[in-house]
Motif scaffolding. Structure first.
Motif, PDB file in Angstrom:
ATOM      1  N   ARG A  69     -49.960 -12.936  82.978  1.00 45.22           N
ATOM      2  CA  ARG A  69     -49.746 -13.211  81.548  1.00 45.22           C
ATOM      3  C   ARG A  69     -48.392 -12.683  81.093  1.00 45.22           C
ATOM      4  O   ARG A  69     -47.712 -13.301  80.279  1.00 45.22           O
ATOM      5  CB  ARG A  69     -50.868 -12.596  80.711  1.00 45.22           C
ATOM      6  CG  ARG A  69     -52.179 -13.316  80.888  1.00 45.22           C
ATOM      7  CD  ARG A  69     -53.255 -12.692  80.056  1.00 45.22           C
ATOM      8  NE  ARG A  69     -54.540 -13.263  80.410  1.00 45.22           N
ATOM      9  CZ  ARG A  69     -55.677 -12.832  79.918  1.00 45.22           C
ATOM     10  NH1 ARG A  69     -55.700 -11.852  79.045  1.00 45.22           N
ATOM     11  NH2 ARG A  69     -56.811 -13.397  80.294  1.00 45.22           N
ATOM     12  N   GLN A  70     -47.990 -11.533  81.612  1.00 47.07           N
ATOM     13  CA  GLN A  70     -46.688 -10.982  81.286  1.00 47.07           C
ATOM     14  C   GLN A  70     -45.594 -11.916  81.779  1.00 47.07           C
ATOM     15  O   GLN A  70     -44.623 -12.186  81.066  1.00 47.07           O
ATOM     16  CB  GLN A  70     -46.507  -9.587  81.891  1.00 47.07           C
ATOM     17  CG  GLN A  70     -47.371  -8.529  81.261  1.00 47.07           C
ATOM     18  CD  GLN A  70     -47.058  -8.324  79.794  1.00 47.07           C
ATOM     19  OE1 GLN A  70     -45.922  -8.019  79.434  1.00 47.07           O
ATOM     20  NE2 GLN A  70     -48.044  -8.508  78.934  1.00 47.07           N
ATOM     21  N   LEU A  71     -45.751 -12.434  82.980  1.00 45.99           N
ATOM     22  CA  LEU A  71     -44.782 -13.365  83.545  1.00 45.99           C
ATOM     23  C   LEU A  71     -44.687 -14.620  82.670  1.00 45.99           C
ATOM     24  O   LEU A  71     -43.589 -15.109  82.379  1.00 45.99           O
ATOM     25  CB  LEU A  71     -45.166 -13.724  84.972  1.00 45.99           C
ATOM     26  CG  LEU A  71     -44.232 -14.661  85.722  1.00 45.99           C
ATOM     27  CD1 LEU A  71     -42.838 -14.071  85.830  1.00 45.99           C
ATOM     28  CD2 LEU A  71     -44.792 -14.965  87.101  1.00 45.99           C
ATOM     29  N   ASP A  72     -45.837 -15.122  82.211  1.00 45.69           N
ATOM     30  CA  ASP A  72     -45.846 -16.295  81.332  1.00 45.69           C
ATOM     31  C   ASP A  72     -45.058 -16.026  80.047  1.00 45.69           C
ATOM     32  O   ASP A  72     -44.349 -16.891  79.547  1.00 45.69           O
ATOM     33  CB  ASP A  72     -47.277 -16.708  80.976  1.00 45.69           C
ATOM     34  CG  ASP A  72     -48.021 -17.320  82.152  1.00 45.69           C
ATOM     35  OD1 ASP A  72     -47.375 -17.693  83.152  1.00 45.69           O
ATOM     36  OD2 ASP A  72     -49.278 -17.404  82.075  1.00 45.69           O
ATOM     37  N   LEU A  73     -45.181 -14.807  79.500  1.00 43.26           N
ATOM     38  CA  LEU A  73     -44.434 -14.464  78.288  1.00 43.26           C
ATOM     39  C   LEU A  73     -42.936 -14.497  78.534  1.00 43.26           C
ATOM     40  O   LEU A  73     -42.165 -14.924  77.673  1.00 43.26           O
ATOM     41  CB  LEU A  73     -44.845 -13.075  77.781  1.00 43.26           C
ATOM     42  CG  LEU A  73     -46.236 -12.965  77.186  1.00 43.26           C
ATOM     43  CD1 LEU A  73     -46.598 -11.503  76.936  1.00 43.26           C
ATOM     44  CD2 LEU A  73     -46.349 -13.765  75.907  1.00 43.26           C
ATOM     45  N   TYR A  74     -42.497 -14.041  79.697  1.00 42.48           N
ATOM     46  CA  TYR A  74     -41.076 -14.049  80.027  1.00 42.48           C
ATOM     47  C   TYR A  74     -40.572 -15.473  80.261  1.00 42.48           C
ATOM     48  O   TYR A  74     -39.408 -15.760  80.016  1.00 42.48           O
ATOM     49  CB  TYR A  74     -40.784 -13.210  81.274  1.00 42.48           C
ATOM     50  CG  TYR A  74     -40.621 -11.739  80.981  1.00 42.48           C
ATOM     51  CD1 TYR A  74     -39.399 -11.231  80.539  1.00 42.48           C
ATOM     52  CD2 TYR A  74     -41.664 -10.858  81.159  1.00 42.48           C
ATOM     53  CE1 TYR A  74     -39.231  -9.892  80.268  1.00 42.48           C
ATOM     54  CE2 TYR A  74     -41.512  -9.503  80.899  1.00 42.48           C
ATOM     55  CZ  TYR A  74     -40.293  -9.029  80.455  1.00 42.48           C
ATOM     56  OH  TYR A  74     -40.134  -7.703  80.174  1.00 42.48           O
ATOM     57  N   CYS A  75     -41.423 -16.330  80.767  1.00 39.82           N
ATOM     58  CA  CYS A  75     -41.004 -17.677  81.145  1.00 39.82           C
ATOM     59  C   CYS A  75     -41.080 -18.687  80.003  1.00 39.82           C
ATOM     60  O   CYS A  75     -40.649 -19.829  80.163  1.00 39.82           O
ATOM     61  CB  CYS A  75     -41.830 -18.172  82.330  1.00 39.82           C
ATOM     62  SG  CYS A  75     -41.500 -17.230  83.832  1.00 39.82           S
ATOM     63  N   THR A  76     -41.660 -18.288  78.877  1.00 38.44           N
ATOM     64  CA  THR A  76     -41.746 -19.253  77.754  1.00 38.44           C
ATOM     65  C   THR A  76     -40.729 -18.957  76.694  1.00 38.44           C
ATOM     66  O   THR A  76     -40.135 -17.932  76.615  1.00 38.44           O
ATOM     67  CB  THR A  76     -43.146 -19.222  77.111  1.00 38.44           C
ATOM     68  OG1 THR A  76     -43.490 -17.898  76.730  1.00 38.44           O
ATOM     69  CG2 THR A  76     -44.176 -19.787  78.049  1.00 38.44           C
TER      70      THR A  76
ATOM     71  N   THR B  20     -45.844 -11.099  95.231  1.00 35.27           N
ATOM     72  CA  THR B  20     -46.944 -10.663  94.370  1.00 35.27           C
ATOM     73  C   THR B  20     -46.606 -10.952  92.907  1.00 35.27           C
ATOM     74  O   THR B  20     -45.460 -11.235  92.548  1.00 35.27           O
ATOM     75  CB  THR B  20     -47.193  -9.153  94.528  1.00 35.27           C
ATOM     76  OG1 THR B  20     -46.054  -8.456  94.029  1.00 35.27           O
ATOM     77  CG2 THR B  20     -47.457  -8.770  95.980  1.00 35.27           C
ATOM     78  N   SER B  21     -47.617 -10.844  92.051  1.00 37.68           N
ATOM     79  CA  SER B  21     -47.399 -11.010  90.602  1.00 37.68           C
ATOM     80  C   SER B  21     -46.379  -9.995  90.102  1.00 37.68           C
ATOM     81  O   SER B  21     -45.556 -10.288  89.241  1.00 37.68           O
ATOM     82  CB  SER B  21     -48.715 -10.833  89.843  1.00 37.68           C
ATOM     83  OG  SER B  21     -49.655 -11.792  90.234  1.00 37.68           O
ATOM     84  N   TRP B  22     -46.449  -8.779  90.639  1.00 35.46           N
ATOM     85  CA  TRP B  22     -45.504  -7.732  90.249  1.00 35.46           C
ATOM     86  C   TRP B  22     -44.071  -8.123  90.627  1.00 35.46           C
ATOM     87  O   TRP B  22     -43.148  -7.995  89.816  1.00 35.46           O
ATOM     88  CB  TRP B  22     -45.899  -6.414  90.902  1.00 35.46           C
ATOM     89  CG  TRP B  22     -44.959  -5.293  90.637  1.00 35.46           C
ATOM     90  CD1 TRP B  22     -44.144  -4.684  91.538  1.00 35.46           C
ATOM     91  CD2 TRP B  22     -44.719  -4.639  89.389  1.00 35.46           C
ATOM     92  NE1 TRP B  22     -43.411  -3.685  90.926  1.00 35.46           N
ATOM     93  CE2 TRP B  22     -43.748  -3.640  89.605  1.00 35.46           C
ATOM     94  CE3 TRP B  22     -45.227  -4.799  88.098  1.00 35.46           C
ATOM     95  CZ2 TRP B  22     -43.282  -2.812  88.598  1.00 35.46           C
ATOM     96  CZ3 TRP B  22     -44.762  -3.970  87.091  1.00 35.46           C
ATOM     97  CH2 TRP B  22     -43.796  -2.990  87.352  1.00 35.46           C
ATOM     98  N   ASP B  23     -43.869  -8.618  91.838  1.00 37.51           N
ATOM     99  CA  ASP B  23     -42.540  -9.037  92.284  1.00 37.51           C
ATOM    100  C   ASP B  23     -41.990 -10.156  91.400  1.00 37.51           C
ATOM    101  O   ASP B  23     -40.822 -10.135  91.017  1.00 37.51           O
ATOM    102  CB  ASP B  23     -42.574  -9.513  93.746  1.00 37.51           C
ATOM    103  CG  ASP B  23     -42.909  -8.395  94.721  1.00 37.51           C
ATOM    104  OD1 ASP B  23     -42.537  -7.227  94.447  1.00 37.51           O
ATOM    105  OD2 ASP B  23     -43.562  -8.685  95.742  1.00 37.51           O
ATOM    106  N   ASN B  24     -42.845 -11.125  91.078  1.00 45.86           N
ATOM    107  CA  ASN B  24     -42.422 -12.236  90.219  1.00 45.86           C
ATOM    108  C   ASN B  24     -42.018 -11.736  88.835  1.00 45.86           C
ATOM    109  O   ASN B  24     -41.017 -12.182  88.269  1.00 45.86           O
ATOM    110  CB  ASN B  24     -43.526 -13.281  90.097  1.00 45.86           C
ATOM    111  CG  ASN B  24     -43.751 -14.040  91.383  1.00 45.86           C
ATOM    112  OD1 ASN B  24     -42.844 -14.205  92.196  1.00 45.86           O
ATOM    113  ND2 ASN B  24     -44.973 -14.498  91.591  1.00 45.86           N
TER     114      ASN B  24
END
Length: 168
Positions: A161-168, A2-6
């Motif tokens: 969007r939170q995941l994108d912030l962590y990955c950039t 899920t998005s949460w897990d990622n």
């Protein structure tokens, strides 16, 4: 996954201990919270709380938002106890009555004692809403100083969007 897990995987990669999450929450406790607030948590939010009952301590939060100051701010993922406490505070405080409604469920905040940036799940629309509650000028009306802003169409979009912030 899920998005949460990622998102959790990225948080764990970048932060060893400062953003630790609490252990799982029991389903029965979620039901107690729903009954005490007289509302139903959406399935996706229940699943998140079943995997982790909020963030430990008062450290910098796992979620990044644009704060009321126009700068990035990290807000802490609330435990269900804190959700109940903040929901009751915001729903009964006349100062916030023009901005907060009973469909808003707070799930993250910058400071539980004196909240300024509050991330809410809109139980009616499913949208993620950011409330800015900084009231500093006693001479101006409160409604001129507080604001609400839709920051995502739904919880899944917000987490991506939170995941994108962590990955950039």
């Amino acid at each position: 996954m899920t998005s949460w897990d990622n998102l959790l995987n990225e948080v764990k990669k970048r932060f060893v201990s400062s953003k630790e999450l609490n252990k799982t929450c029991e389903h029965n406790y979620i039901l107690e919270v729903e009954n005490s607030l007289n509302l139903s948590l959406p399935r996706e939010l229940k699943n998140i709380y079943l995997s982790s009952n909020g963030q430990m301590g008062n450290e910098e939060g796992i979620f990044e938002i644009d704060s009321s100051y126009g700068k990035p701010s990290r807000i802490r993922f609330l435990t269900l106890d804190d959700v109940v406490c903040l929901y009751n505070k915001l729903s009964t405080d006349e100062m916030y009555s023009s901005i907060f409604n009973n469909n808003f469920l707070p799930i993250a905040v910058n400071n539980i004692e004196s909240p300024i940036d509050v991330l809410c799940y809109d139980l009616k629309s499913g949208e993620m809403i950011l409330l800015w509650l900084l009231v500093w000028d006693l001479f101006n009306p409160v409604e001129w100083q507080i604001e609400k802003k839709k920051i995502a169409d739904n919880l899944s979009d917000f987490l991506k969007r939170q995941l994108d912030l962590y990955c950039t």
